[in-house]
Structures are given as structure tokens and as C-alpha cells.
Design a protein around this motif. Structure first.
Motif, PDB file in Angstrom:
ATOM      1  N   SER A 366      40.725  45.446  31.020  1.00 22.05           N
ATOM      2  CA  SER A 366      41.936  46.199  30.739  1.00 22.05           C
ATOM      3  C   SER A 366      43.180  45.328  30.813  1.00 22.05           C
ATOM      4  CB  SER A 366      42.051  47.370  31.726  1.00 22.05           C
ATOM      5  OG  SER A 366      43.305  47.995  31.666  1.00 22.05           O
ATOM      6  N   TYR A 367      44.261  45.869  30.229  1.00 19.07           N
ATOM      7  CA  TYR A 367      45.556  45.211  30.347  1.00 19.07           C
ATOM      8  C   TYR A 367      46.120  45.326  31.758  1.00 19.07           C
ATOM      9  CZ  TYR A 367      45.870  44.662  25.245  1.00 19.07           C
ATOM     10  OH  TYR A 367      45.657  44.296  23.936  1.00 19.07           O
ATOM     11  N   ASP A 368      45.461  46.104  32.634  1.00 20.87           N
ATOM     12  CA  ASP A 368      45.920  46.182  34.026  1.00 20.87           C
ATOM     13  C   ASP A 368      45.416  45.008  34.855  1.00 20.87           C
ATOM     14  OD1 ASP A 368      43.252  46.715  34.503  1.00 20.87           O
ATOM     15  OD2 ASP A 368      43.540  48.783  35.138  1.00 20.87           O
ATOM     16  N   THR A 369      44.798  44.015  34.197  1.00 20.75           N
ATOM     17  CA  THR A 369      44.295  42.742  34.760  1.00 20.75           C
ATOM     18  C   THR A 369      43.005  42.897  35.555  1.00 20.75           C
ATOM     19  OG1 THR A 369      45.441  42.715  36.911  1.00 20.75           O
ATOM     20  CG2 THR A 369      46.691  41.954  34.979  1.00 20.75           C
ATOM     21  N   THR A 370      42.378  44.067  35.539  1.00 20.29           N
ATOM     22  CA  THR A 370      41.118  44.243  36.278  1.00 20.29           C
ATOM     23  C   THR A 370      39.966  44.500  35.322  1.00 20.29           C
ATOM     24  OG1 THR A 370      41.264  46.657  36.520  1.00 20.29           O
ATOM     25  CG2 THR A 370      42.380  45.299  38.185  1.00 20.29           C
ATOM     26  N   HIS A 388      42.091  38.142  37.812  1.00 24.16           N
ATOM     27  CA  HIS A 388      42.935  37.725  36.685  1.00 24.16           C
ATOM     28  C   HIS A 388      44.394  38.074  36.958  1.00 24.16           C
ATOM     29  CE1 HIS A 388      39.884  36.397  33.812  1.00 24.16           C
ATOM     30  NE2 HIS A 388      39.133  37.420  34.188  1.00 24.16           N
ATOM     31  N   SER A 389      45.266  37.251  36.436  1.00 26.00           N
ATOM     32  CA  SER A 389      46.701  37.472  36.652  1.00 26.00           C
ATOM     33  C   SER A 389      47.404  38.056  35.435  1.00 26.00           C
ATOM     34  CB  SER A 389      47.380  36.144  37.040  1.00 26.00           C
ATOM     35  OG  SER A 389      47.170  35.168  36.022  1.00 26.00           O
ATOM     36  N   HIS A 390      46.672  38.130  34.309  1.00 21.83           N
ATOM     37  CA  HIS A 390      47.257  38.692  33.102  1.00 21.83           C
ATOM     38  C   HIS A 390      46.229  39.590  32.402  1.00 21.83           C
ATOM     39  CE1 HIS A 390      50.032  35.322  33.816  1.00 21.83           C
ATOM     40  NE2 HIS A 390      50.930  36.046  33.152  1.00 21.83           N
ATOM     41  N   SER A 404      34.544  37.237  32.006  1.00 19.87           N
ATOM     42  CA  SER A 404      35.762  37.835  31.468  1.00 19.87           C
ATOM     43  C   SER A 404      36.802  36.757  31.202  1.00 19.87           C
ATOM     44  CB  SER A 404      36.328  38.880  32.444  1.00 19.87           C
ATOM     45  OG  SER A 404      36.594  38.288  33.710  1.00 19.87           O
ATOM     46  N   GLY A 405      37.652  37.013  30.212  1.00 21.03           N
ATOM     47  CA  GLY A 405      38.708  36.075  29.865  1.00 21.03           C
ATOM     48  C   GLY A 405      39.910  36.819  29.328  1.00 21.03           C
ATOM     49  N   GLY A 406      41.064  36.153  29.395  1.00 21.13           N
ATOM     50  CA  GLY A 406      42.266  36.825  28.929  1.00 21.13           C
ATOM     51  C   GLY A 406      43.453  35.902  28.818  1.00 21.13           C
ATOM     52  N   MET A 407      44.638  36.488  29.025  1.00 23.03           N
ATOM     53  CA  MET A 407      45.892  35.770  28.810  1.00 23.03           C
ATOM     54  C   MET A 407      46.117  34.645  29.811  1.00 23.03           C
ATOM     55  SD  MET A 407      47.760  36.848  26.214  1.00 23.03           S
ATOM     56  CE  MET A 407      49.457  36.526  26.683  1.00 23.03           C
ATOM     57  N   THR A 409      44.177  32.334  30.598  1.00 25.98           N
ATOM     58  CA  THR A 409      43.426  31.158  30.101  1.00 25.98           C
ATOM     59  C   THR A 409      42.219  30.804  30.962  1.00 25.98           C
ATOM     60  OG1 THR A 409      44.591  29.356  31.257  1.00 25.98           O
ATOM     61  CG2 THR A 409      45.590  30.209  29.222  1.00 25.98           C
ATOM     62  N   ILE A 410      41.965  31.538  32.023  1.00 25.74           N
ATOM     63  CA  ILE A 410      40.838  31.243  32.918  1.00 25.74           C
ATOM     64  C   ILE A 410      39.687  32.190  32.623  1.00 25.74           C
ATOM     65  CG2 ILE A 410      40.047  31.199  35.327  1.00 25.74           C
ATOM     66  CD1 ILE A 410      42.886  30.468  36.132  1.00 25.74           C
ATOM     67  N   VAL A 411      38.487  31.646  32.574  1.00 25.69           N
ATOM     68  CA  VAL A 411      37.275  32.453  32.421  1.00 25.69           C
ATOM     69  C   VAL A 411      36.669  32.637  33.803  1.00 25.69           C
ATOM     70  CG1 VAL A 411      34.989  32.603  31.374  1.00 25.69           C
ATOM     71  CG2 VAL A 411      36.878  31.585  30.086  1.00 25.69           C
ATOM     72  N   ARG A 412      36.438  33.883  34.159  1.00 25.95           N
ATOM     73  CA  ARG A 412      35.842  34.172  35.463  1.00 25.95           C
ATOM     74  C   ARG A 412      34.433  34.719  35.282  1.00 25.95           C
ATOM     75  NH1 ARG A 412      39.229  34.717  40.113  1.00 25.95           N
ATOM     76  NH2 ARG A 412      41.359  34.028  39.659  1.00 25.95           N
ATOM     77  N   VAL A 413      33.527  34.254  36.143  1.00 28.56           N
ATOM     78  CA  VAL A 413      32.142  34.741  36.158  1.00 28.56           C
ATOM     79  C   VAL A 413      31.948  35.507  37.453  1.00 28.56           C
ATOM     80  CG1 VAL A 413      29.706  34.123  36.015  1.00 28.56           C
ATOM     81  CG2 VAL A 413      31.402  32.760  34.783  1.00 28.56           C
ATOM     82  N   TRP A 414      31.391  36.726  37.325  1.00 26.12           N
ATOM     83  CA  TRP A 414      31.267  37.626  38.462  1.00 26.12           C
ATOM     84  C   TRP A 414      29.799  37.982  38.714  1.00 26.12           C
ATOM     85  CZ3 TRP A 414      36.321  39.044  40.090  1.00 26.12           C
ATOM     86  CH2 TRP A 414      37.335  38.848  39.142  1.00 26.12           C
ATOM     87  N   ASP A 415      29.504  38.257  39.957  1.00 26.84           N
ATOM     88  CA  ASP A 415      28.205  38.820  40.330  1.00 26.84           C
ATOM     89  C   ASP A 415      28.329  40.333  40.201  1.00 26.84           C
ATOM     90  OD1 ASP A 415      26.056  40.017  41.839  1.00 26.84           O
ATOM     91  OD2 ASP A 415      25.710  38.069  42.757  1.00 26.84           O
ATOM     92  N   ALA A 416      27.557  40.911  39.270  1.00 28.21           N
ATOM     93  CA  ALA A 416      27.678  42.343  39.006  1.00 28.21           C
ATOM     94  C   ALA A 416      27.191  43.186  40.182  1.00 28.21           C
ATOM     95  CB  ALA A 416      26.898  42.714  37.742  1.00 28.21           C
ATOM     96  N   THR A 417      26.353  42.620  41.043  1.00 26.55           N
ATOM     97  CA  THR A 417      25.825  43.375  42.179  1.00 26.55           C
ATOM     98  C   THR A 417      26.841  43.475  43.313  1.00 26.55           C
ATOM     99  OG1 THR A 417      23.587  42.622  41.629  1.00 26.55           O
ATOM    100  CG2 THR A 417      23.924  43.545  43.824  1.00 26.55           C
ATOM    101  N   THR A 418      27.460  42.352  43.638  1.00 26.53           N
ATOM    102  CA  THR A 418      28.398  42.319  44.762  1.00 26.53           C
ATOM    103  C   THR A 418      29.854  42.463  44.332  1.00 26.53           C
ATOM    104  OG1 THR A 418      28.612  39.906  44.676  1.00 26.53           O
ATOM    105  CG2 THR A 418      26.804  40.819  45.999  1.00 26.53           C
ATOM    106  N   GLY A 419      30.139  42.136  43.081  1.00 29.30           N
ATOM    107  CA  GLY A 419      31.518  42.160  42.607  1.00 29.30           C
ATOM    108  C   GLY A 419      32.287  40.904  42.930  1.00 29.30           C
ATOM    109  N   ASN A 420      31.615  39.899  43.495  1.00 26.64           N
ATOM    110  CA  ASN A 420      32.285  38.653  43.858  1.00 26.64           C
ATOM    111  C   ASN A 420      32.475  37.759  42.640  1.00 26.64           C
ATOM    112  OD1 ASN A 420      32.306  39.405  46.579  1.00 26.64           O
ATOM    113  ND2 ASN A 420      30.292  38.459  46.944  1.00 26.64           N
ATOM    114  N   CYS A 421      33.596  37.047  42.621  1.00 22.94           N
ATOM    115  CA  CYS A 421      33.821  36.031  41.585  1.00 22.94           C
ATOM    116  C   CYS A 421      33.102  34.763  42.018  1.00 22.94           C
ATOM    117  CB  CYS A 421      35.315  35.768  41.412  1.00 22.94           C
ATOM    118  SG  CYS A 421      35.683  34.516  40.167  1.00 22.94           S
TER     119      CYS A 421
END
Length: 548
Positions: A366-370, A388-390, A404-407, A409-421
Motif C-alpha cells: 500500500s501507499y501507507d508504506t506497509t 519501508h519509508s515510502h 516488496s519494493g517501492g519508492m 529504492t530498497i527491496v525487502r524480503v520477509w518471512d511470511a510466518t514470523t513477519g520478520n524482515c
């Protein structure tokens, strides 16, 4: 004094003349020692030329066919080290025994693994894999008889019904050819497609459509399967093309404003839920979701509920459940078989820009950065991914990994089970607008507005390849184990090797801008702007004798 000559030395001992007759019958009756003495006596009487002739005659007689002498299991193990299909093709012509060995389906499964040709369940269940399939070049020397996987190699070679196959009737029976998967047939098609993608391919058809106003002809979304190509446009139209002939089948009219997302569900039971015809789901700026029958073009349902533009849509695998994301900050879950809304997913505080599905999980950006992970069946928000900050523009899920990626410029990889980056991947200098995540190949590919394409390892979370693919924003990105295909606003469609990053070729003529590129099973659809017109090009890279 008389000179006495020295005594003459005795001659060197020679084999005593053999007392026996030279008839073949008597020679056969001799014992091993006598036979050797006889042969030695003959050789001592031969001239150099005669000895050379004997050597040339004997040498081929001493050669042994190792593959024929060995047990079938060992022979197949040796052949599994041959990674060139043309070499196997020539080997199959040596003799019937070699032909039968090369025809073993296990050998072709190994070769498929070597070339990273992975048949998905759709390939394995498709009867079309065997229809209208004629052999090509040296490959047509192979038998294409399906093999019972529970038989050992030795058993298969002993059973004549599994090894003796006519060149003119490559399958033992019509029933077997359409119900059992053949790695040999699959490899032949995949290998021919790979060669054509490197250098070849045919432009089936190119459609040129005038653009009345600057934004009306923009292609916003595309979907592709083995039968259809669906193209959504900003002018509210949806064009439906045949993926086989490239012909424009029909134009779907009904939306009042631009179409922002389309999703295509194949007929049958692999991607779909057993429905007889392919289903198209489209989302629009008119706040509606429409469900279409691809064969008839009939609009089955118009689903209302969103209060703003529906920006993204996906359909769950094997289930008639669609999920949409909107600028009204909600996601909605729909039963597209019954035409009803099941639930509303609240949580985001700004526009939902992107979403992806895996199993019964949905991830949204979302545009809410989450990012949020949802359970489709309950509507529960399982995890909220913050970092994410943008604004977030791209998201993907595969198994327990989310990218996930966005404004920012950083790509983040998350653990879908724990929610940790679990990783923060850098390298882009502008918006990250394209993502593809594959746990099968352990790769993540990203494309940005800076024109760069970067591939990352999901094992070490390090950059493997950094490609200056385009001179402006990357608009499309897709990869498999062998090739990475990209499209950009610089008007180019480019093909790279996935593992090395080496440039392979530029596909199609350069245009003013490439909006979308989509590739699947030997068919590629290119949507671009050229000479002021919207152009839809449909390419095939299938071997020419397997196009059906």
C-alpha cells in the motif's frame, strides 16, 4: 702359417615347422597351446604388408560394445553423462540395443534436469503435449513410447511392446500417448523452444490500433495462457487474442472507464476449478469487477462494492475466489463462480497498489508504506510488515517468502510466518516497480525506474547480476531457469541468460515505448507504442512442427 676362419655361428632358433594340416577342421580340434604355436609359425612366415593386413583385420574384431555388454542400469548411468541431445540422437542410430537404451524415459528426465526444463502439473496433465507432434531433424529417430515408471531399465528392455516402436507410429497406443507424460517429448519441445528463443522465432501477427487521445491507447494490463491473450486498455476496452493464431477474437465492452487489471483463469482443473471455459476477471477505474466467459465473450457478473478505482486483482489457484485491491484502501474477496462478495479486508490506511496470492494467503502493498499478509478464508490480517519509508509499488509471495519494493529504492524480503524482515537488498537508485520471486530457482529479480535489472540469490541474499537493461524505466520483467525477458520505456524488449546475465538478443523492432511483455510456454506477447499507434505483437518460439 695358415689362417683358420672362425666358426660360423649357429642360426637363431626358429619355430619348428608345425606338423599339422592347415585345414580349418583340424585347426579347430587343436588344443590352446597347439593353436598358438600354429599361429606363431604362420606369422613368422608373413611379409610386413601381410602383417599389416592381419592387424587391420584383427583390430575391429577385438572391439567390444561396452553398452551392449553392460547391464541396462549401468549403461543408462553412463549415457546420463551425455548432455548433448544431438549426440544421443546419433547414438540411437548405432544399433537396436542403443536405440532402446536412448529411448528410456529416465534418461530424458535427467536431460530435462540438466537443462532446467521443469514440467509443471499443467504440462503433465495436458493432452496437447502429444498432439500433432512430429519429430524434427535427427531427433525424429527416437522412439517416443511412454515408459512405465515402475519398471526397471532391464525389464523395460526385455519387453518388446515397450521397445519396438514403428517410426511411423511413435506411440504404442493412442490411449498411452495421451495419458502418460513423456520426458522425451517434453524435452524435444522445450529444447527447440530454447534454441528459437536464442535465435529465431516467428511473428505470428501484429495488430496496430490508432490512438484517438494520448492516454486512450495505453495498455495497462495483460494476461496469457496457452489459448488466449487478454489485453486491458486505458480506454475501457479489453481485447482478446488467440494465443495460437494471433487473431483478434473479440473485444469485451462493458467497463465505463479504464481497465487497470486483468486475470485469466485457464479452463479445466489445473489453474481453474474444472470450469469448461477460460474465465477473465477485469478490474476498472469504474470501481467494478467483471467476470467474463472467454469463449463467448459474455459478461457473467458485474461485482460492485469498492468505492474507488480497483487497482489490482488476483484469482486463487484451483478456487473460484478472486481478491481485489482498491484506492479506497480495502481489499475485497469475491466468489466469481456465484458472483457474490465474501468479505472486506480492512487495515490499510491508503491506496492498495499491488497484491499477490499463494495458497490461501494474500499479500498486499500500500501507499501507507506497509505490507499485510491476510488469510483469505477468515479475512484475518495475519501480519503487518513495516520497514519501508515510502509508498510500495510491487510485491510477491512464494511459499514462506515475501518480497516488496517501492519508492524508497530498497527491496525487502520477509518471512511470511514470523513477519520478520530477513534481508534489505540495495542497488536501485529509483522506484522499484517490478518484482519476481521464485523459490524453485532460489532467485529474486527486480526492475526499477532507473532502468536496472538486478537478480539476487535467495540463499545468500546477495546480488548475482546487475544489468543496465534499459535507458529508462523497466515496465516488464519475467524469468525462468534459463532466460530473463524485460521490457522498458526505452522501447526495447531484451532477453538475457538468467544464470550469467549475458545478453542474448533484442526481440522485435525498437518502439517508442514498451508497455507490457508477457511470455509463457513458447508464446510471447509484446504491447508497445510505435509510430503513434498501439501495437500488439504475438510471437511464437515453438518448434515449427509443434505449433498447434
Amino acid at each position: 702359417m695358415p689362417i683358420i676362419s672362425p666358426p660360423t655361428p649357429a642360426p637363431s632358433p626358429r619355430p619348428s615347422p608345425f606338423p599339422y594340416s592347415t585345414s580349418s577342421s583340424e585347426f579347430s580340434s587343436l588344443g590352446p597351446t597347439s593353436r598358438k604355436q600354429y599361429l606363431i609359425s604362420i606369422l613368422h612366415e608373413c611379409s610386413p604388408a601381410e602383417l599389416r593386413y592381419i592387424s587391420q583385420t584383427i583390430t575391429p574384431m577385438l572391439k567390444r560394445d561396452v553398452l551392449t555388454e553392460l547391464p541396462a542400469e549401468l549403461a543408462l548411468h553412463i549415457l546420463s553423462y551425455v548432455d548433448d541431445p544431438c549426440t544421443l540422437a546419433r547414438a540411437s542410430q548405432v544399433c537396436k540395443r542403443w536405440h532402446d537404451l536412448v529411448a528410456d524415459d529416465w534418461l530424458w528426465k535427467v536431460l530435462c534436469d540438466t537443462y532446467s526444463f521443469r514440467a509443471d502439473p499443467e504440462d503433465r496433465s495436458s493432452t496437447g503435449l502429444f498432439e500433432d507432434d512430429e519429430s524434427w531433424d535427427e531427433m525424429d529417430k527416437f522412439t517416443s513410447n511412454p515408459i512405465d515408471p515402475w519398471l526397471t531399465a532391464r525389464d523395460r528392455l526385455k519387453r518388446p511392446e515397450l521397445t519396438s516402436v514403428s517410426h511411423w507410429a511413435p506411440y504404442s497406443s493412442e490411449y498411452l500417448s495421451k495419458t502418460q507424460f513423456s520426458h522425451q517429448v517434453y524435452f524435444r519441445r522445450a529444447y527447440g523452444t530454447m534454441l528459437n528463443l536464442r535465435k529465431g522465432g516467428n511473428l505470428i501477427r501484429a495488430h496496430r490500433m490508432p490512438i484517438p487521445t494520448p492516454d486512450s491507447g495505453v495498455v495497462t494490463s495483460v494476461a496469457l495462457d496457452t489459448e488466449w491473450i487478454v489485453v486491458g486498455l486505458a480506454n475501457s476496452k479489453i481485447h482478446l487474442f488467440s494465443a495460437i493464431t494471433g487473431v483478434l477474437s473479440r473485444t469485451l465492452m462493458g467497463h465505463e472507464l479504464g481497465v487497470w487489471a486483468v486475470h485469466l483463469v485457464c479452463r479445466g482443473g489445473y489453474w481453474g476449478w474444472g470450469q469448461p471455459n477460460s474465465i477473465i476477471v477485469s478490474a476498472s477505474c469504474d470501481k467494478t469487477l467483471r467476470v467474463w466467459d472467454a469463449k463467448s465473450g459474455h459478461c457473467v457478473y458485474v461485482l460492485r462494492g469498492h468505492t474507488a478505482t480497483v487497482r489490482c486483482a488476483r484469482v486463487l489457484h484451483n478456487r473460484p475466489i478472486a481478491v481485489t485491491g482498491s484506492r479506497d484502501s480495502t481489499l475485497r474477496v469475491w466468489n466469481i463462480q456465484k458472483g457474490i462478495m465474501l468479505r472486506v479486508l480492512h487495515g490499510h490506511t491508503a491506496s492498495v497498489r499491488c497484491l499477490d496470492v499463494c495458497g490461501n494467503k494474500v499479500v498486499s502493498g500500500s501507499y501507507d508504506t506497509t505490507c499485510r499478509i491476510w488469510d483469505v478464508d477468515t479475512g484475518e490480517c495475519i501480519r503487518v510488515l513495516r520497514g519501508h519509508s515510502h509508498q510500495i509499488y510491487s510485491i510477491a509471495i512464494d511459499g514462506n517468502l515475501v518480497a516488496s519494493g517501492g519508492m524508497d529504492t530498497i527491496v525487502r524480503v520477509w518471512d511470511a510466518t514470523t513477519g520478520n524482515c530477513i534481508a534489505q537488498l540495495t542497488g536501485h537508485t529509483a522506484l522499484v516497480c517490478q518484482l519476481q520471486l521464485s523459490t524453485t530457482t532460489s532467485l529474486l529479480a527486480t526492475g526499477g525506474s532507473d532502468g536496472r535489472v538486478i537478480t539476487f540469490s535467495l540463499r545468500s541474499f546477495t546480488a548475482l547480476q546487475r544489468l543496465a537493461a534499459h535507458d529508462s524505466s523497466v515496465t516488464s520483467l519475467q524469468f525462468d531457469a534459463n532466460f530473463l525477458i524485460t521490457g522498458g520505456n526505452d522501447g526495447r524488449v531484451r532477453v538475457f541468460e538468467t544464470q550469467t546475465g549475458n545478453w542474448v538478443r533484442d526481440l522485435s523492432e525498437r518502439s517508442e515505448s514498451v508497455w507490457k511483455v508477457l511470455y509463457k510456454k513458447g508464446v510471447c506477447a509484446v504491447m508497445c507504442k510505435r509510430a503513434g499507434k498501439t501495437v500488439v505483437e504475438i510471437w511464437t518460439f515453438k518448434p515449427k512442427d509443434t505449433m498447434n
